[in-house]
Design a protein around this motif. Structure first.
Motif, PDB file in Angstrom:
ATOM      1  N   ASP A 183       0.849  -1.181   0.000  1.00 34.96           N
ATOM      2  CA  ASP A 183       0.000   0.000   0.000  1.00 34.96           C
ATOM      3  C   ASP A 183       0.891   1.239   0.000  1.00 34.96           C
ATOM      4  N   GLN A 184       0.287   2.409   0.222  1.00 36.11           N
ATOM      5  CA  GLN A 184       1.062   3.648   0.137  1.00 36.11           C
ATOM      6  C   GLN A 184       2.106   3.770   1.236  1.00 36.11           C
ATOM      7  N   PHE A 185       1.989   2.953   2.289  1.00 39.77           N
ATOM      8  CA  PHE A 185       2.947   3.029   3.391  1.00 39.77           C
ATOM      9  C   PHE A 185       4.129   2.078   3.218  1.00 39.77           C
ATOM     10  N   SER A 186       4.054   1.210   2.225  1.00 43.79           N
ATOM     11  CA  SER A 186       5.075   0.176   2.066  1.00 43.79           C
ATOM     12  C   SER A 186       6.459   0.741   1.791  1.00 43.79           C
ATOM     13  N   LYS A 187       6.526   1.895   1.138  1.00 44.35           N
ATOM     14  CA  LYS A 187       7.809   2.469   0.743  1.00 44.35           C
ATOM     15  C   LYS A 187       8.312   3.534   1.722  1.00 44.35           C
ATOM     16  N   ILE A 188       7.600   3.739   2.829  1.00 41.24           N
ATOM     17  CA  ILE A 188       8.021   4.728   3.807  1.00 41.24           C
ATOM     18  C   ILE A 188       9.125   4.156   4.683  1.00 41.24           C
ATOM     19  N   LYS A 189      10.187   4.905   4.860  1.00 43.96           N
ATOM     20  CA  LYS A 189      11.311   4.464   5.692  1.00 43.96           C
ATOM     21  C   LYS A 189      11.063   4.890   7.128  1.00 43.96           C
ATOM     22  N   LEU A 190      10.916   3.932   8.021  1.00 42.10           N
ATOM     23  CA  LEU A 190      10.607   4.212   9.418  1.00 42.10           C
ATOM     24  C   LEU A 190      11.763   3.877  10.356  1.00 42.10           C
ATOM     25  N   SER A 191      12.864   3.362   9.817  1.00 41.57           N
ATOM     26  CA  SER A 191      14.038   3.114  10.649  1.00 41.57           C
ATOM     27  C   SER A 191      14.865   4.393  10.746  1.00 41.57           C
ATOM     28  N   VAL A 192      15.755   4.441  11.739  1.00 36.60           N
ATOM     29  CA  VAL A 192      16.543   5.656  11.995  1.00 36.60           C
ATOM     30  C   VAL A 192      18.019   5.376  11.731  1.00 36.60           C
ATOM     31  N   ASP A 193      18.511   5.880  10.595  1.00 33.87           N
ATOM     32  CA  ASP A 193      19.922   5.746  10.253  1.00 33.87           C
ATOM     33  C   ASP A 193      20.631   7.096  10.172  1.00 33.87           C
ATOM     34  N   THR A 194      19.856   8.148   9.948  1.00 33.23           N
ATOM     35  CA  THR A 194      20.421   9.484   9.778  1.00 33.23           C
ATOM     36  C   THR A 194      19.599  10.492  10.583  1.00 33.23           C
ATOM     37  N   SER A 195      20.110  11.720  10.682  1.00 31.78           N
ATOM     38  CA  SER A 195      19.364  12.767  11.381  1.00 31.78           C
ATOM     39  C   SER A 195      18.065  13.081  10.650  1.00 31.78           C
ATOM     40  N   GLU A 196      18.073  12.965   9.318  1.00 30.89           N
ATOM     41  CA  GLU A 196      16.852  13.190   8.539  1.00 30.89           C
ATOM     42  C   GLU A 196      15.797  12.127   8.872  1.00 30.89           C
ATOM     43  N   ASP A 197      16.248  10.881   9.020  1.00 29.20           N
ATOM     44  CA  ASP A 197      15.328   9.803   9.413  1.00 29.20           C
ATOM     45  C   ASP A 197      14.714  10.100  10.773  1.00 29.20           C
ATOM     46  N   LEU A 198      15.538  10.579  11.693  1.00 33.27           N
ATOM     47  CA  LEU A 198      15.061  10.864  13.047  1.00 33.27           C
ATOM     48  C   LEU A 198      13.981  11.935  13.026  1.00 33.27           C
ATOM     49  N   GLU A 199      14.181  12.981  12.241  1.00 37.29           N
ATOM     50  CA  GLU A 199      13.181  14.042  12.151  1.00 37.29           C
ATOM     51  C   GLU A 199      11.884  13.517  11.550  1.00 37.29           C
ATOM     52  N   ARG A 200      11.991  12.648  10.544  1.00 37.00           N
ATOM     53  CA  ARG A 200      10.793  12.096   9.924  1.00 37.00           C
ATOM     54  C   ARG A 200      10.017  11.232  10.919  1.00 37.00           C
ATOM     55  N   VAL A 201      10.734  10.437  11.684  1.00 34.21           N
ATOM     56  CA  VAL A 201      10.084   9.576  12.671  1.00 34.21           C
ATOM     57  C   VAL A 201       9.474  10.407  13.788  1.00 34.21           C
ATOM     58  N   ARG A 202      10.133  11.508  14.173  1.00 34.00           N
ATOM     59  CA  ARG A 202       9.566  12.402  15.190  1.00 34.00           C
ATOM     60  C   ARG A 202       8.202  12.923  14.739  1.00 34.00           C
ATOM     61  N   LEU A 203       8.103  13.287  13.468  1.00 34.65           N
ATOM     62  CA  LEU A 203       6.837  13.768  12.950  1.00 34.65           C
ATOM     63  C   LEU A 203       5.797  12.653  12.919  1.00 34.65           C
ATOM     64  N   SER A 204       6.215  11.446  12.534  1.00 33.14           N
ATOM     65  CA  SER A 204       5.297  10.316  12.479  1.00 33.14           C
ATOM     66  C   SER A 204       4.794   9.950  13.861  1.00 33.14           C
ATOM     67  N   GLU A 205       5.682   9.961  14.845  1.00 32.05           N
ATOM     68  CA  GLU A 205       5.338   9.583  16.210  1.00 32.05           C
ATOM     69  C   GLU A 205       4.386  10.592  16.857  1.00 32.05           C
ATOM     70  N   SER A 206       4.521  11.861  16.471  1.00 29.11           N
ATOM     71  CA  SER A 206       3.707  12.912  17.097  1.00 29.11           C
ATOM     72  C   SER A 206       2.333  13.035  16.454  1.00 29.11           C
ATOM     73  N   ASN A 207       2.154  12.432  15.267  1.00 25.52           N
ATOM     74  CA  ASN A 207       0.874  12.539  14.562  1.00 25.52           C
ATOM     75  C   ASN A 207      -0.075  11.408  14.932  1.00 25.52           C
TER      76      ASN A 207
END
Length: 207
Positions: A183-207
């Protein structure tokens, strides 16, 4: 009844994002989110973390979280799994990486169930490259017998030791992949390898 043990591998020495296991994610360290998700599994009997011997700040956080911990080699992560599994007297091991704060307990249970439902299966996963599960919900489960066989094998390489499961995949009697519809979520990267990943996950976790 076989004992299922989830082993979380974590370290502070990541080259791309040093200390990421202790990075703040909406008021808690990343590793605390991982532990919470793993504890939501219904089919795991216990949880233990496998960390490098020198990562004392990480050890302290895990102790505060009341997580049993094995400390071993930084580079040979496979050996950490072998010793942690023996310490917990595991029959089935669930591998979880400490950089997946949005990890799915549902994925974990489904992968374990796939092993339980097939007496010939000694390695199961939700290989996120092909299964439809998002990157960051990765889970692999394997038998204690298969893991122990790696400790005496002469063809285990340094690469195998660092990445844990390549040798197990090569030697498994039967491997199973647990799939889900893409589905549309299959290609979303949810692991944390970089600072950019961390910011993306912060937004996902807060929503």
């Amino acid at each position: 009844m076989k004992k299922v043990v989830a082993i979380i591998q974590a370290r502070l020495g990541s080259k791309r994002l040093p200390g990421k296991s202790l990075a703040d994610l909406n008021g808690k360290p990343v590793i605390a989110h991982v532990v919470e998700k793993v504890r939501q599994m219904t089919l795991a009997d216990s949880v233990i973390a496998a960390i490098p011997a020198g990562d004392i700040p990480l050890l302290r956080v895990l102790l505060d979280l009341h997580v049993d911990t094995f400390q071993g080699s930084e580079s040979n992560v496979l050996s950490r799994y072998i010793h942690a599994a023996r310490l917990e007297q595991a029959d089935v091991i669930v591998r979880v990486t400490g950089d997946c704060p949005l990890w799915s307990s549902t994925a974990g249970d489904e992968v374990v169930r796939a092993m339980q439902d097939d007496p010939f299966c000694d390695f199961a996963s939700n290989d996120t490259l092909v299964s439809g599960w998002p990157d960051g919900t990765d889970v692999e489960a394997f038998s204690r017998e298969l893991l122990d066989s790696a400790s005496a094998a002469e063809d285990v390489t340094a690469y195998d030791g660092e990445h844990v499961t390549p040798w197990l995949k090569r030697r498994a009697r039967k491997r199973v992949i647990v799939r889900r519809p893409f589905d549309q979520f299959s290609k979303i990267k949810l692991s944390v390898d970089t600072s950019e990943d961390l910011e993306r996950v912060r937004l996902s976790e807060s929503n």
